[in-house]
Scaffold this active site. Structure first.
Site, PDB file in Angstrom:
ATOM      1  N   ASP A 124     -28.663  -5.239  -0.258  1.00 21.39           N
ATOM      2  CA  ASP A 124     -27.249  -5.167  -0.638  1.00 21.39           C
ATOM      3  C   ASP A 124     -27.066  -5.628  -2.079  1.00 21.39           C
ATOM      4  OD1 ASP A 124     -24.493  -5.361  -0.887  1.00 21.39           O
ATOM      5  OD2 ASP A 124     -24.208  -6.135   1.143  1.00 21.39           O
ATOM      6  N   HIS A 129     -25.004  -2.068   0.734  1.00 22.95           N
ATOM      7  CA  HIS A 129     -23.803  -2.716   1.259  1.00 22.95           C
ATOM      8  C   HIS A 129     -23.267  -2.023   2.507  1.00 22.95           C
ATOM      9  CE1 HIS A 129     -20.559  -5.500   1.123  1.00 22.95           C
ATOM     10  NE2 HIS A 129     -19.633  -4.602   0.863  1.00 22.95           N
ATOM     11  N   SER A 142     -17.545  -6.403   4.623  1.00 25.94           N
ATOM     12  CA  SER A 142     -17.349  -6.774   3.223  1.00 25.94           C
ATOM     13  C   SER A 142     -16.254  -7.839   3.134  1.00 25.94           C
ATOM     14  CB  SER A 142     -17.022  -5.531   2.387  1.00 25.94           C
ATOM     15  OG  SER A 142     -17.137  -5.806   1.016  1.00 25.94           O
TER      16      SER A 142
END
Length: 722
Positions: free
Chosen positions: A667, A699, A592
């Protein structure tokens, strides 16, 4: 003599055998990712656990075990306990509850009704009559369940609408939105500003405030489900920085009249309505309203009966951003005349006491440290209990503050990361904590005497196993004055005369702290696995992360990734100074924001790393969502140079090292367009990253696929670190 000599030899032999077995056991255990990674078949075996839980029932301490509850009438004497009830007893008269009870929630205020939680519903158990009063079965496909404070109704959502159900199972439709672009009763603003709920019962249980989010004006973003025979579209609403955002309003439903009114929050439509709270008398709704620029906040009070604005109590501004994350908290027994507000207005998150008119009575806490959590207020409304980073940002400690004079008392003394629960009177505190060398302890603290009483401890799950060592320290940031904390994991049997490859794990973004004084300094399963394979693992919190004050975090404003990369470079310089680090074999991995930082470091410092693995990476903040992106980068039209400088697309030609990018194809947080755009830029620039997709994942990779993910990351390091 001969017999004694033989016995002596036998004892020596037995002792030698014992130590040999012990040493052998310590040397033979090799962990698998199935044991170390969530989702693995054997995960949890090496995770420290305390088998009992503790809750307050007024000032009585309840000890919850797997199938029973024991009551400790005098918390100062925890050894004197008696069986209160068994889960079987609750389910004896209710066949549907038998063996389905997951846990109980006791009322801290000492009311006689305990909540009984099952996998498909919520029950109410009368502790005086020892019988089940009511049971609310969760309707099929329902989510976001919220029980009213008077236990009369269960509120929940199905798809995009809001419903309530009484204890007789009668359902009432609160909203009836036909357009799926209008969502009611769910969290809004993409869960920013501390929002994790869309349903807010009034204290008397008569009214229900809820979010209504209109996303019809937001462009559909095309996710695709490839599991169907012919792939099917799964569009989501995803407002990117600078684009049209959704519009939010707040409804108030009255259970007595069956009518709904909406708060008159006015224009502009794209402002943020955050941190909803009710007044104790249920007459008013408090809302922290924030402009889209996120630099001006107003604390507004609305009349629940009419929706009219009653008063703007105070305002806060900041040249960079204001980020309200906590609703007002009313002081008990103040009749709604005093409340506590959390703010960073002096540079650190502190507590402020206000009266009902919005007049500041006093700032309750001060200092170069932050309040991180409120625990509660005693029943007299005299003391507020909280957790803070005082005296060190890598620990959390328990404190109380007197509302009348601001006098602060520290309640926890042992090093570590503490959390707590206060009894109704405020006399006793359950203190749960761990430290780098302490897998977990639960103490009882008498707030008058301060002396802790041991309730329970967690066993060291690695007892008898030779483990990697984990140490912590600090280095100076790129500004040469700010301390940055790190942890360094070393292989078992570490030899300082050898050189080792290094895996740098990075996150580096807001709302994070990777290094603190909890069990093993926060080191996780993958780090243990990599150390077992002969790697050093290095993790450091750069400037821009949390719990160090506004200036520490906001140094990255309008230039995400710039100052953070300078600090992470200082971390690598520190590694280079260690004689046992192989400077030519250093890799970096993150997910991320950490994925963004991984690629960012490779492109800003070519040749510094041999290999990088970036998961779910942000590539260009132009493609990220409105609330987060505009808070830290401002609108694209306001910060053209900043968006260009922080974009990784125009640096694709600088990729000189091996890079693997991993992304879930569904995602909804960092959409896969980020990675695809970077691949396109690399093709144009003639550089060659590798790419791996997890079909059907968002994600994060969940379940057994998470084990596969870490296998894949490890394989890439092993293949290209040499």
């Amino acid at each position: 003599m001969h017999i004694r000599l033989n016995i002596h030899r036998l004892l020596l032999f037995m002792l030698a055998s014992f130590f040999a077995v012990t040493l052998t056991a310590q040397q033979t255990k090799e962990f698998t990712l199935e044991e170390l990674i969530p989702g693995g078949q054997h995960f949890g075996r090496f995770y420290p656990r305390i088998p009992t839980q503790y809750q307050w029932y007024g000032d009585q301490l309840m000890e919850l075990r797997n199938d029973s509850v024991w009551i400790i009438g005098d918390p100062a004497k925890p050894d004197k306990k008696q069986l209160f009830l068994t889960f079987d007893k609750i389910g004896a008269k209710h066949e549907s509850l038998n063996k389905k009870i997951s846990h109980l929630s006791f009322p801290a205020n000492g009311k006689p009704t305990v909540q009984v939680h099952t996998w498909n519903g919520l029950g109410l158990f009368d502790m005086e009559k020892m019988e089940l009063k009511a049971f609310f079965t969760f309707p099929e496909k329902s989510k976001n369940h919220r029980l009213s404070p008077d236990y009369s109704y269960l509120a929940y959502t199905i798809d995009n609408n809001l419903f309530i159900r009484n204890s007789n199972g009668e359902e009432k439709v609160i909203t009836n939105e036909k357009d799926r672009g209008i969502v009611c009763g769910q969290s809004v603003h993409r869960d920013e500003f501390g929002i994790n709920n869309g349903i807010f019962w009034s204290p008397d249980g008569k009214k229900l405030a809820f979010y209504r989010m209109d996303e019809t004006m937001v462009t559909d973003y095309p996710l695709v489900d490839i599991s169907a025979r012919v792939a099917e579209p799964k569009p989501i609403k995803y407002p990117m920085a600078g684009m049209t955002s959704h519009q939010v309003t707040i409804g108030v439903y009255d259970t007595t009249t069956g009518q709904t009114i909406f708060l008159k929050t006015g224009e502009p439509d794209d402002h943020y309505l955050t941190n909803i709270a009710w007044s104790p008398d249920a007459s008013s709704v408090y809302v922290a309203e924030l402009n889209r620029g996120q630099d001006h906040m107003k604390m507004d009070r609305y009349k629940a009966a009419t929706g009219n604005l009653d008063q703007t109590l105070f305002e806060e501004t900041d040249p960079k951003y204001v980020e309200p994350e906590h609703p007002v908290l009313f002081a008990d027994n103040s009749n709604g005349n005093q409340f506590i507000w959390q703010s960073r207005r002096d540079g650190y998150n502190h507590l402020y006491l206000y009266d009902r008119s919005g007049k500041l009575i006093r700032q309750l806490t001060h200092g170069t440290w932050e309040v991180t959590e409120l625990i509660g207020i005693d029943k007299r409304g005299e003391k507020l209990y909280f957790i803070s980073t005082n005296p060190t940002p890598i620990e959390r400690h328990l404190y109380s503050v007197e509302l009348k004079n601001g006098r602060i008392t520290r309640l926890s003394s042992q090093p570590g990361m503490h959390s707590g629960a206060i009894s109704h009177s405020g006399r006793y505190l359950i203190d749960r904590f761990s430290a780098h060398d302490n897998p977990g302890v639960v103490n009882l603290i008498d707030t008058r005497k301060g002396k802790p009483i041991l309730l329970a401890t967690a066993n060291n799950p690695f007892e008898g196993i030779e483990m990697p060592s984990v140490e912590s320290g600090s280095i100076k940031a790129a500004d040469d004055k700010t301390d940055l904390y790190y942890r360094l994991v070393k292989p078992a049997g570490f030899n300082p005369s050898k050189t080792y490859p290094v895996a740098v794990y990075v996150y580096g973004g807001p709302h994070s702290q990777m290094v603190n004084n909890r069990w093993l300094y926060g080191s996780g399963g993958w780090e243990t696995y990599m150390a077992q394979k002969g790697y050093l693992v290095f993790v450091m919190d750069n400037r821009g992360t949390s719990y160090r004050g506004a200036a520490f975090e906001q140094v990255t404003h309008r230039q995400l990734g710039v100052e953070e990369s300078k600090d992470q470079k200082k971390g690598v310089d520190f590694l280079h100074s260690l004689p046992y680090v192989d400077k030519e074999r250093i890799g970096i991995h993150g997910w991320s924001y950490g994925g963004f930082m991984t690629i960012n470091m490779l492109l800003r410092y070519p040749g510094l790393f041999k290999v990088g693995v970036a998961g779910g990476p942000v590539i260009d903040w132009m493609y990220y969502e409105v609330m987060y992106g505009e808070r830290y980068m401002d609108l694209p039209a306001e910060n053209t140079e900043g968006y260009l400088e922080t974009s990784l697309l125009n640096k694709a030609d600088q990729l000189k090292d091996r890079l693997l990018i991993i992304h879930g194809d569904e995602d909804p947080t960092v959409v896969m367009q980020h990675s695809l755009q970077f691949l396109k830029a690399c093709i144009k620039a003639g550089t060659h990253p590798d790419f791996f997709v997890y079909p059907g994942h968002g994600h994060n990779m969940m379940g057994r696929d998470r084990v596969h993910l870490h296998e894949h990351i490890t394989r890439y390091f092993d293949d290209f670190i040499d």
